[in-house]
Design a protein around this motif. Structure first.
Motif, short mmCIF file in Angstrom:
data_model
loop_
_atom_site.label_atom_id
_atom_site.label_comp_id
_atom_site.label_asym_id
_atom_site.label_seq_id
_atom_site.Cartn_x
_atom_site.Cartn_y
_atom_site.Cartn_z
N LEU A 185 -17.03 17.64 10.31
CA LEU A 185 -18.34 17.56 9.67
C LEU A 185 -18.31 16.62 8.48
O LEU A 185 -19.19 15.76 8.33
N SER A 186 -17.29 16.74 7.65
CA SER A 186 -17.22 15.87 6.47
C SER A 186 -17.04 14.42 6.87
O SER A 186 -17.63 13.52 6.26
N LEU A 187 -16.24 14.15 7.91
CA LEU A 187 -16.07 12.77 8.36
C LEU A 187 -17.34 12.24 9.02
O LEU A 187 -17.67 11.06 8.89
N TRP A 188 -18.07 13.10 9.72
CA TRP A 188 -19.32 12.67 10.34
C TRP A 188 -20.35 12.31 9.26
O TRP A 188 -21.04 11.30 9.35
N LEU A 189 -20.45 13.14 8.23
CA LEU A 189 -21.44 12.89 7.17
C LEU A 189 -21.07 11.71 6.29
O LEU A 189 -21.93 11.21 5.56
N SER A 245 -18.62 8.25 9.78
CA SER A 245 -19.30 7.82 11.01
C SER A 245 -20.80 8.06 11.01
O SER A 245 -21.44 7.90 12.05
N TRP A 246 -21.37 8.39 9.90
CA TRP A 246 -22.81 8.65 9.82
C TRP A 246 -23.64 7.45 10.25
O TRP A 246 -24.67 7.59 10.91
N ALA A 247 -23.20 6.26 9.90
CA ALA A 247 -23.99 5.05 10.17
C ALA A 247 -23.86 4.55 11.61
O ALA A 247 -24.48 3.56 11.97
N SER A 248 -23.08 5.24 12.45
CA SER A 248 -22.94 4.81 13.84
C SER A 248 -24.30 4.80 14.51
O SER A 248 -25.06 5.77 14.42
N ASP A 249 -24.60 3.70 15.18
CA ASP A 249 -25.90 3.56 15.82
C ASP A 249 -25.70 3.00 17.21
O ASP A 249 -25.14 1.90 17.34
N PRO A 250 -26.05 3.73 18.24
CA PRO A 250 -26.64 5.05 18.25
C PRO A 250 -25.64 6.13 17.81
O PRO A 250 -24.44 5.90 17.83
N TYR A 251 -26.17 7.26 17.45
CA TYR A 251 -25.36 8.33 16.83
C TYR A 251 -24.17 8.75 17.68
O TYR A 251 -23.15 9.16 17.17
N TYR A 252 -24.29 8.66 19.00
CA TYR A 252 -23.22 9.15 19.85
C TYR A 252 -22.00 8.22 19.89
O TYR A 252 -21.00 8.55 20.51
N GLY A 299 -20.42 7.62 17.16
CA GLY A 299 -19.55 8.25 16.15
C GLY A 299 -18.87 9.46 16.74
O GLY A 299 -19.51 10.45 17.07
N ASN A 300 -17.55 9.41 16.89
CA ASN A 300 -16.84 10.50 17.57
C ASN A 300 -16.73 11.77 16.73
O ASN A 300 -16.46 12.83 17.26
N ASP A 301 -16.93 11.70 15.43
CA ASP A 301 -16.77 12.90 14.59
C ASP A 301 -17.78 13.98 14.93
O ASP A 301 -17.47 15.17 14.84
N LEU A 302 -18.98 13.59 15.36
CA LEU A 302 -19.98 14.58 15.77
C LEU A 302 -19.51 15.32 17.02
O LEU A 302 -19.62 16.54 17.12
N ALA A 303 -18.94 14.59 17.97
CA ALA A 303 -18.44 15.23 19.19
C ALA A 303 -17.29 16.19 18.87
O ALA A 303 -17.20 17.28 19.44
N TYR A 304 -16.41 15.79 17.95
CA TYR A 304 -15.32 16.69 17.55
C TYR A 304 -15.88 17.94 16.87
O TYR A 304 -15.40 19.05 17.11
#
Length: 171
Positions: free
Chosen positions: A117-121, A124-131, A133-138
Motif C-alpha cells: 500500500l505504501s509503495l502504491w501510494l 507507483s501511484w503515477a502509473s498510467d493506466p493504473y494497472y 503499477g504492480n504494487d496495487l496487484a501485490y
C-alpha cells in the motif's frame, strides 16, 4: 446435477476438497519468495542504500515525490533515505520469511499489504493506466492471506495442533 465423487488415489477425500484446502499455498509461496528476494536484492545493492546517485533510494523518492498520492510519506522517507531503504528491505525480508514459514502468517501478510500500500501510494501511484503499477496487484494479493492466514504446511498450524494436543482438543 452430478452425484459422482472424485477421490484421490491416497483416499484423502474429494480432489476438489484438497484443491480448495491448498488453494492459497501457491500464492503464499509466490509472495514469500518475491518479498524475500526483494529484501535481499535491496540489502545487497550498494547503490540502493544511498542518499543520492544512480539507483539510490534517495533519488527514487525525489523522482516520485510530486506524482505520489501522499507526498508526506515521501517527505518522511526523504528525511533519511538510507534508513528508509533499510526499513523497507528488512520489512520485506521479515514478511517474506514469515509468509514462507507460515509463522504469524496473518501479521506477515498484513505487513506485506501495508508495504505494498505504501509503495502504491508513493512509487507507483503515477502509473498510467493504473494497472501498470504492480504494487496495487501485490496489495490485493496479500488480502486473502490476511483473512485466511496459513492454515496448512505452516508453523502456525503446527503450533495450533500442539496446543490442541496439550489442552485435550480445546483451544
Amino acid at each position: 446435477m452430478r452425484t459422482d465423487v472424485h477421490t484421490s488415489s491416497r483416499g484423502g477425500g474429494d480432489w476438489r476438497d484438497n484443491a480448495t484446502r491448498y488453494a492459497l499455498l501457491p500464492l503464499r509461496i509466490f509472495l514469500g519468495v518475491t518479498f524475500v528476494y526483494a529484501g535481499l536484492d535491496k540489502l545487497t545493492d550498494s547503490a540502493f542504500m544511498k542518499d543520492a546517485g544512480a539507483g539510490s533510494v534517495g533519488d527514487m523518492m525525489r523522482a516520485v515525490r510530486d506524482s505520489s498520492a501522499v507526498p508526506a510519506l515521501v517527505d518522511l522517507a526523504l528525511k533519511n533515505p538510507p534508513g528508509f531503504g533499510y526499513a523497507i528491505a528488512l520489512g520485506e525480508l521479515a514478511v517474506g520469511i514469515g509468509t514462507l514459514l507460515g509463522l504469524l502468517a496473518r501479521l506477515a501478510a498484513l505487513g506485506g499489504a501495508l508495504i505494498s500500500l505504501s509503495l502504491w501510494l508513493t512509487v507507483s501511484w503515477a502509473s498510467d493506466p493504473y494497472y501498470y503499477g504492480n504494487d496495487l496487484a501485490y496489495l490485493v494479493a496479500w488480502l486473502p492471506l490476511v483473512l485466511a492466514g496459513a492454515p496448512l504446511l505452516s508453523l502456525d498450524a503446527a503450533l495450533r495442533s500442539r496446543r490442541r494436543r496439550r489442552t485435550g482438543g480445546y483451544r
